[in-house]
Enzyme design. Structure first.
Site, PDB file in Angstrom:
ATOM      1  N   LYS A  37       0.897  -1.164   0.000  1.00  0.00           N
ATOM      2  CA  LYS A  37       0.000   0.000   0.000  1.00  0.00           C
ATOM      3  C   LYS A  37       0.928   1.204   0.000  1.00  0.00           C
ATOM      4  O   LYS A  37       1.176   1.822   1.041  1.00  0.00           O
ATOM      5  CB  LYS A  37      -0.877  -0.031   1.267  1.00  0.00           C
ATOM      6  CG  LYS A  37      -1.691   1.224   1.512  1.00  0.00           C
ATOM      7  CD  LYS A  37      -2.996   1.225   0.768  1.00  0.00           C
ATOM      8  CE  LYS A  37      -3.754   2.526   0.996  1.00  0.00           C
ATOM      9  NZ  LYS A  37      -5.086   2.510   0.390  1.00  0.00           N
ATOM     10  N   SER A  41      -3.132   7.574   3.339  1.00  0.00           N
ATOM     11  CA  SER A  41      -3.454   8.777   4.110  1.00  0.00           C
ATOM     12  C   SER A  41      -4.318   8.341   5.293  1.00  0.00           C
ATOM     13  O   SER A  41      -4.834   7.229   5.333  1.00  0.00           O
ATOM     14  CB  SER A  41      -4.134   9.826   3.240  1.00  0.00           C
ATOM     15  OG  SER A  41      -5.294   9.306   2.668  1.00  0.00           O
ATOM     16  N   GLU A 117      -2.027  -2.170  -3.649  1.00  0.00           N
ATOM     17  CA  GLU A 117      -3.295  -1.462  -3.430  1.00  0.00           C
ATOM     18  C   GLU A 117      -3.080   0.013  -3.726  1.00  0.00           C
ATOM     19  O   GLU A 117      -2.150   0.637  -3.204  1.00  0.00           O
ATOM     20  CB  GLU A 117      -3.785  -1.633  -1.979  1.00  0.00           C
ATOM     21  CG  GLU A 117      -5.120  -0.894  -1.783  1.00  0.00           C
ATOM     22  CD  GLU A 117      -5.653  -0.866  -0.352  1.00  0.00           C
ATOM     23  OE1 GLU A 117      -5.233  -1.683   0.482  1.00  0.00           O
ATOM     24  OE2 GLU A 117      -6.508   0.019  -0.089  1.00  0.00           O
ATOM     25  N   GLY A 118      -3.946   0.578  -4.565  1.00  0.00           N
ATOM     26  CA  GLY A 118      -3.880   2.013  -4.853  1.00  0.00           C
ATOM     27  C   GLY A 118      -4.370   2.804  -3.657  1.00  0.00           C
ATOM     28  O   GLY A 118      -4.257   2.361  -2.500  1.00  0.00           O
ATOM     29  N   VAL A 119      -4.928   3.936  -3.916  1.00  0.00           N
ATOM     30  CA  VAL A 119      -5.450   4.769  -2.829  1.00  0.00           C
ATOM     31  C   VAL A 119      -6.720   5.423  -3.366  1.00  0.00           C
ATOM     32  O   VAL A 119      -6.752   5.862  -4.518  1.00  0.00           O
ATOM     33  CB  VAL A 119      -4.360   5.777  -2.359  1.00  0.00           C
ATOM     34  CG1 VAL A 119      -3.884   6.679  -3.487  1.00  0.00           C
ATOM     35  CG2 VAL A 119      -4.810   6.592  -1.173  1.00  0.00           C
ATOM     36  N   GLY A 120      -7.772   5.429  -2.567  1.00  0.00           N
ATOM     37  CA  GLY A 120      -9.042   6.009  -2.999  1.00  0.00           C
ATOM     38  C   GLY A 120      -9.549   5.378  -4.288  1.00  0.00           C
ATOM     39  O   GLY A 120      -9.342   4.191  -4.532  1.00  0.00           O
ATOM     40  N   SER A 177     -17.705  -6.029  -4.250  1.00  0.00           N
ATOM     41  CA  SER A 177     -17.759  -6.399  -2.835  1.00  0.00           C
ATOM     42  C   SER A 177     -19.054  -5.846  -2.253  1.00  0.00           C
ATOM     43  O   SER A 177     -19.299  -4.638  -2.287  1.00  0.00           O
ATOM     44  CB  SER A 177     -16.537  -5.810  -2.116  1.00  0.00           C
ATOM     45  OG  SER A 177     -16.445  -6.336  -0.826  1.00  0.00           O
ATOM     46  N   GLU A 178     -19.860  -6.739  -1.736  1.00  0.00           N
ATOM     47  CA  GLU A 178     -21.228  -6.384  -1.341  1.00  0.00           C
ATOM     48  C   GLU A 178     -21.247  -5.263  -0.305  1.00  0.00           C
ATOM     49  O   GLU A 178     -20.602  -5.353   0.741  1.00  0.00           O
ATOM     50  CB  GLU A 178     -21.928  -7.631  -0.774  1.00  0.00           C
ATOM     51  CG  GLU A 178     -23.392  -7.411  -0.491  1.00  0.00           C
ATOM     52  CD  GLU A 178     -24.084  -8.712  -0.074  1.00  0.00           C
ATOM     53  OE1 GLU A 178     -23.389  -9.695   0.275  1.00  0.00           O
ATOM     54  OE2 GLU A 178     -25.328  -8.725  -0.112  1.00  0.00           O
TER      55      GLU A 178
HETATM   56  N1  ATP Z   1     -16.958  -8.418   1.225  1.00  0.00           N
HETATM   57  C1  ATP Z   1     -16.761  -7.852   2.417  1.00  0.00           C
HETATM   58  N2  ATP Z   1     -17.140  -8.499   3.551  1.00  0.00           N
HETATM   59  C2  ATP Z   1     -16.967  -7.944   4.758  1.00  0.00           C
HETATM   60  N3  ATP Z   1     -16.433  -6.728   4.978  1.00  0.00           N
HETATM   61  C3  ATP Z   1     -16.046  -6.029   3.879  1.00  0.00           C
HETATM   62  C4  ATP Z   1     -16.182  -6.546   2.568  1.00  0.00           C
HETATM   63  N4  ATP Z   1     -15.704  -5.608   1.685  1.00  0.00           N
HETATM   64  C5  ATP Z   1     -15.301  -4.578   2.436  1.00  0.00           C
HETATM   65  N5  ATP Z   1     -15.489  -4.811   3.753  1.00  0.00           N
HETATM   66  C6  ATP Z   1     -15.220  -3.921   4.887  1.00  0.00           C
HETATM   67  O1  ATP Z   1     -15.590  -2.611   4.489  1.00  0.00           O
HETATM   68  C7  ATP Z   1     -14.684  -1.655   5.006  1.00  0.00           C
HETATM   69  C8  ATP Z   1     -14.048  -0.890   3.844  1.00  0.00           C
HETATM   70  O2  ATP Z   1     -13.275  -1.822   3.070  1.00  0.00           O
HETATM   71  P1  ATP Z   1     -11.751  -1.564   2.731  1.00  0.00           P
HETATM   72  O3  ATP Z   1     -11.039  -0.982   3.895  1.00  0.00           O
HETATM   73  O4  ATP Z   1     -11.210  -2.813   2.145  1.00  0.00           O
HETATM   74  O5  ATP Z   1     -11.946  -0.428   1.609  1.00  0.00           O
HETATM   75  P2  ATP Z   1     -10.815   0.313   0.770  1.00  0.00           P
HETATM   76  O6  ATP Z   1     -11.318   0.445  -0.610  1.00  0.00           O
HETATM   77  O7  ATP Z   1      -9.523  -0.375   0.974  1.00  0.00           O
HETATM   78  O8  ATP Z   1     -10.796   1.750   1.480  1.00  0.00           O
HETATM   79  P3  ATP Z   1      -9.653   2.887   1.365  1.00  0.00           P
HETATM   80  O9  ATP Z   1     -10.064   3.734   0.208  1.00  0.00           O
HETATM   81  O10 ATP Z   1      -9.775   3.590   2.688  1.00  0.00           O
HETATM   82  O11 ATP Z   1      -8.332   2.206   1.184  1.00  0.00           O
HETATM   83  C9  ATP Z   1     -13.675  -2.422   5.844  1.00  0.00           C
HETATM   84  O12 ATP Z   1     -14.094  -2.443   7.178  1.00  0.00           O
HETATM   85  C10 ATP Z   1     -13.749  -3.836   5.232  1.00  0.00           C
HETATM   86  O13 ATP Z   1     -13.340  -4.836   6.133  1.00  0.00           O
HETATM   87 MG    MG Z   2      -7.774   0.364   1.708  1.00  0.00          MG
END
Ligand code: ATP
Ligand code: MG
Length: 230
Positions: A37, A41, A117-120, A177-178
């Site tokens: 990552k 931020s 992993e990118g960002v946002g 992702s749901e």
């Molecule tokens: N399929 C899933 N089942 C359960 N929890 C999930 C699922 N997808 C995402 N989450 C939860 O949703 C929240 C946001 O997901 P995640 O942190 O992976 O997003 P992100 O895209 O990495 O965010 P960021 O932009 O901050 O990096 C987290 O608490 C994560 O555990």
């Molecule tokens: Mg993230």
């Protein structure tokens, strides 16, 4: 050799969740995996425990030591804002060349898989001129697009896909992702996206309960095996 850049239609949809899951699944199949990552931020050095960096370290079986944090996330910013804003708060600016060359070095490693992993979202600014999409296009590796199943995701997802494809970025797939408490059923959202996504595979990822083991999640490793992305 798998090299994937995990990006998203927006922030908070599941990039870290998917990156960590894929990392665990590939490791369980006996592959060596690095999950990075590079830009984070909202990073609180006093509480690294809930950061993306920490979650990716845990998925790699690594302790959150200062050295490991630096190896996974060298560009860390305190403010929970877009990278350009978070860096500006500290009188800093991300240099895209330095970021890309750091990533290229890691991509060139000997591990079976390198997941970045990118960002946002896919077009969040990194500084006042460059976005994540510029970073992704410069690396030339396939993207895995993570989106949600919330109302509004169809346009966000197809816009993100069009933006990436317009820049010649190969797409390994879309993982939906749901989202929590949303009116649109996951399966219907996936079916609609498939009608518009052409050759890009669209994979549903149901919400796992906190108590659920990651081993109960659908296998995403087929996405990592696609040598020729659409
Ligand atoms: N399929 C899933 N089942 C359960 N929890 C999930 C699922 N997808 C995402 N989450 C939860 O949703 C929240 C946001 O997901 P995640 O942190 O992976 O997003 P992100 O895209 O990495 O965010 P960021 O932009 O901050 O990096 C987290 O608490 C994560 O555990
Ligand atoms: Mg993230």
């Amino acid at each position: 050799m798998t090299r994937l850049f995990v990006t998203a239609s927006g922030t908070g949809v599941g990039k870290t969740f998917v990156t960590a899951l894929l990392c665990r699944q590939l490791r369980a199949q006996g592959h060596s995996v690095v999950a990075l990552k590079p830009v984070i931020s909202g990073f609180d050095p006093g509480q690294p425990g809930d950061s993306d960096t920490f979650q990716l370290l845990a998925a790699q079986g690594l302790a959150p030591t200062p050295g490991n944090i630096e190896r996974v996330s060298p560009w860390r910013f305190a403010a929970p804002l877009s990278p350009d804003m978070a860096a500006a708060r500290e009188g800093r600016a991300i240099a895209p060349d330095a970021l890309a060359s750091w990533c290229r070095q890691r991509i060139g490693g000997l591990e079976d898989a390198v997941l970045i992993e990118g960002v946002g979202g896919v077009m969040v600014p990194l500084n006042d001129r460059f976005t994540v999409l510029d970073w992704l296009a410069a690396l030339g590796i396939p993207a895995l697009l993570v989106t949600g199943s919330y109302l509004g995701t169809l346009s966000h997802t197809l816009t993100a896909l069009a933006a990436a494809q317009g820049r010649g970025v190969p797409l390994a797939g879309v993982v939906v992702s749901e989202s929590l408490d949303q009116p649109a059923p996951l399966a219907e959202t996936v079916a609609t996206l498939r009608r518009f996504a052409g050759a890009v595979p669209v994979i549903p990822l149901p919400r796992l309960d906190a108590a659920d083991d990651w081993r109960r999640a659908p296998d995403l490793t087929a996405l990592a095996r696609r040598d020729r992305a659409a």
